[in-house]
Scaffold this motif. Structure first.
Motif, short mmCIF file in Angstrom:
data_model
loop_
_atom_site.label_atom_id
_atom_site.label_comp_id
_atom_site.label_asym_id
_atom_site.label_seq_id
_atom_site.Cartn_x
_atom_site.Cartn_y
_atom_site.Cartn_z
N LEU A 107 7.18 1.68 -4.90
CA LEU A 107 6.23 1.36 -5.96
C LEU A 107 5.64 2.63 -6.58
N GLN A 108 5.35 3.63 -5.75
CA GLN A 108 4.80 4.88 -6.27
C GLN A 108 5.83 5.61 -7.13
N GLU A 109 7.09 5.55 -6.70
CA GLU A 109 8.16 6.21 -7.45
C GLU A 109 8.31 5.61 -8.83
N HIS A 110 8.08 4.30 -8.95
CA HIS A 110 8.23 3.62 -10.25
C HIS A 110 6.89 3.40 -10.93
N ASP A 111 5.85 4.04 -10.42
CA ASP A 111 4.51 3.99 -11.01
C ASP A 111 4.02 2.55 -11.18
N ILE A 112 4.19 1.76 -10.13
CA ILE A 112 3.73 0.38 -10.13
C ILE A 112 2.57 0.27 -9.14
N LYS A 113 1.44 -0.21 -9.61
CA LYS A 113 0.25 -0.35 -8.76
C LYS A 113 -0.01 -1.83 -8.47
N ILE A 114 -0.08 -2.15 -7.21
CA ILE A 114 -0.39 -3.53 -6.80
C ILE A 114 -1.69 -3.54 -6.01
N VAL A 115 -1.72 -2.80 -4.90
CA VAL A 115 -2.94 -2.70 -4.11
C VAL A 115 -3.94 -1.80 -4.83
N PHE A 116 -5.23 -2.15 -4.75
CA PHE A 116 -6.31 -1.46 -5.44
C PHE A 116 -6.15 -1.55 -6.96
N ALA A 117 -5.56 -2.67 -7.38
CA ALA A 117 -5.38 -2.95 -8.81
C ALA A 117 -5.40 -4.45 -9.00
N VAL A 118 -5.35 -4.86 -10.25
CA VAL A 118 -5.45 -6.29 -10.58
C VAL A 118 -4.33 -7.13 -9.94
N PRO A 119 -3.06 -6.68 -9.94
CA PRO A 119 -2.01 -7.51 -9.32
C PRO A 119 -2.29 -7.85 -7.86
N GLY A 120 -2.82 -6.89 -7.10
CA GLY A 120 -3.13 -7.16 -5.70
C GLY A 120 -4.21 -8.21 -5.54
N ILE A 121 -5.22 -8.15 -6.41
CA ILE A 121 -6.30 -9.14 -6.38
C ILE A 121 -5.75 -10.53 -6.67
N ILE A 122 -4.85 -10.62 -7.65
CA ILE A 122 -4.27 -11.91 -8.01
C ILE A 122 -3.40 -12.45 -6.87
N LEU A 123 -2.59 -11.58 -6.26
CA LEU A 123 -1.73 -12.01 -5.15
C LEU A 123 -2.55 -12.50 -3.97
N ALA A 124 -3.59 -11.77 -3.62
CA ALA A 124 -4.44 -12.18 -2.50
C ALA A 124 -5.13 -13.51 -2.79
N THR A 125 -5.56 -13.70 -4.04
CA THR A 125 -6.22 -14.94 -4.42
C THR A 125 -5.25 -16.12 -4.38
N GLY B 275 0.81 -1.21 0.00
CA GLY B 275 0.00 0.00 0.00
C GLY B 275 0.84 1.26 0.00
N LEU B 276 0.19 2.40 -0.20
CA LEU B 276 0.90 3.67 -0.30
C LEU B 276 1.71 3.96 0.96
N GLN B 277 1.19 3.59 2.13
CA GLN B 277 1.89 3.80 3.39
C GLN B 277 2.61 2.53 3.86
N GLY B 278 2.67 1.53 2.99
CA GLY B 278 3.29 0.27 3.35
C GLY B 278 4.79 0.28 3.20
N TRP B 279 5.39 -0.88 3.46
CA TRP B 279 6.84 -1.00 3.40
C TRP B 279 7.40 -0.66 2.02
N MET B 280 6.74 -1.16 0.99
CA MET B 280 7.23 -0.93 -0.37
C MET B 280 6.44 0.16 -1.10
N GLY B 281 5.51 0.81 -0.40
CA GLY B 281 4.66 1.80 -1.03
C GLY B 281 5.40 2.93 -1.71
N PRO B 282 6.32 3.61 -1.03
CA PRO B 282 7.04 4.72 -1.67
C PRO B 282 7.81 4.30 -2.93
#
Length: 285
Positions: free
Chosen positions: A137-155, A128-135
């Motif tokens: 991921l945001q710097e490299h414009d990679i979206k995981i949470v609230f996007a398809v990759p996060g849904i796949i990872l959780a599943t 997430g944005l405030q998570g360990w890797m959030g900054p």
């Protein structure tokens, strides 16, 4: 099951009073009716309450089609990955002895003991944005949470035990003799797997994949946390059903829910066949 054990079981059931047997059967049927058949019937009756045309219109609605597409994509990614992991883990655990074997078994069972909501929250805390890797991921414009990759990872997390847990007891019951014979005759490791091991576990694989796929398509808790509920973008079928129901669009909600009910019925049929085949293999061994 041996013939002696089967005969013993038959004698035991025959000594039970007639009314006790029918009472137990009646209790089982009542529970099945109240908690399975009636809810299932209610889903289909509500879905088709206003006719087939309204039912089909609800399924053709753009947000519904988007949720179906996302659900299929999620399952198409999660199930093969879990299949690969499950076969690999089961083969290692059943055929080899190594340090950390019990730890691996414990980790495989972890999703069964952790709430799906908690597992989804873990991904938010990491990606997430405030998570360990959030900054980063945001710097490299990679979206995981609230996007398809996060849904796949959780599943993937909530479904990865299914294939492994179905294959481990099956492969352990088969032993190592056939693989060792193939190796003695000059077969390589891959040849042994594809020509000896795989044919013996194919019904176990089918059984595990069916359960994994059904859970992947029906998962709600973990996906709900990481999806963000962005309509038409990150809503899977279960999440879309919730939104329709909360908007008092009951016919559409039950129409979409009926898709999951159809999936459950198909899963049950294939699961029954696969389970019977696996039981035959276990008995033959």
């Amino acid at each position: 099951m041996s013939i002696a054990k089967a005969s013993s079981d038959n004698r035991y059931t025959q000594t039970e009073p007639f009314f006790v047997r029918w009472f137990l059967i009646a209790v089982a049927l009542i529970f099945l009716t109240l908690f399975l058949l009636l809810p299932l019937g209610a889903v289909f009756s509500q879905a088709f309450e206003k006719g087939l045309t309204v039912y089909l219109d609800a399924l053709k609605e753009p947000d519904t089609l988007s949720s179906i597409k996302l659900t299929l994509i999620t399952a198409a990614v999660a199930v093969p990955l879990n299949l690969f992991f499950g076969v690999t883990a089961a083969w290692a655990i059943a055929k080899f002895n190594f340090i950390g074997k019990n730890l691996l078994l414990t980790l495989i069972d972890l999703p069964f003991s952790v709430s799906p909501v908690i597992s989804g929250l873990i991904y938010v805390l990491i990606f997430g944005l405030q998570g360990w890797m959030g900054p980063w991921l945001q710097e490299h414009d990679i979206k995981i949470v609230f996007a398809v990759p996060g849904i796949i990872l959780a599943t993937i997390f909530v479904t990865f035990p299914f294939v492994a847990r179905e294959l481990i007891p099956l492969m352990e019951s088969q032993g190592k003799e056939e693989e060792e014979a193939a190796l003695v005759l000059g077969a390589t490791g891959l040849q042994t797997f594809f020509r000896v091991t795989l044919p013996n576990i194919k019904w176990g694989i089918i059984y595990g994949v069916i359960l994994c796929n059904a859970r992947a398509m029906g998962e709600f808790g973990a996906v709900s946390v990481v999806s963000g509920h962005i309509r038409g973008m990150t809503n899977t079928v279960p999440l879309h059903v919730e939104i329709l129901y909360n908007e008092y669009n009951y016919t559409a909600a039950f129409a979409v829910a009926s898709l999951l009910a159809f999936l459950a019925l198909i899963t049950l049929a294939i699961k029954t066949i696969a389970e019977w085949k696996v039981r035959q293999q276990l008995n033959n061994n």
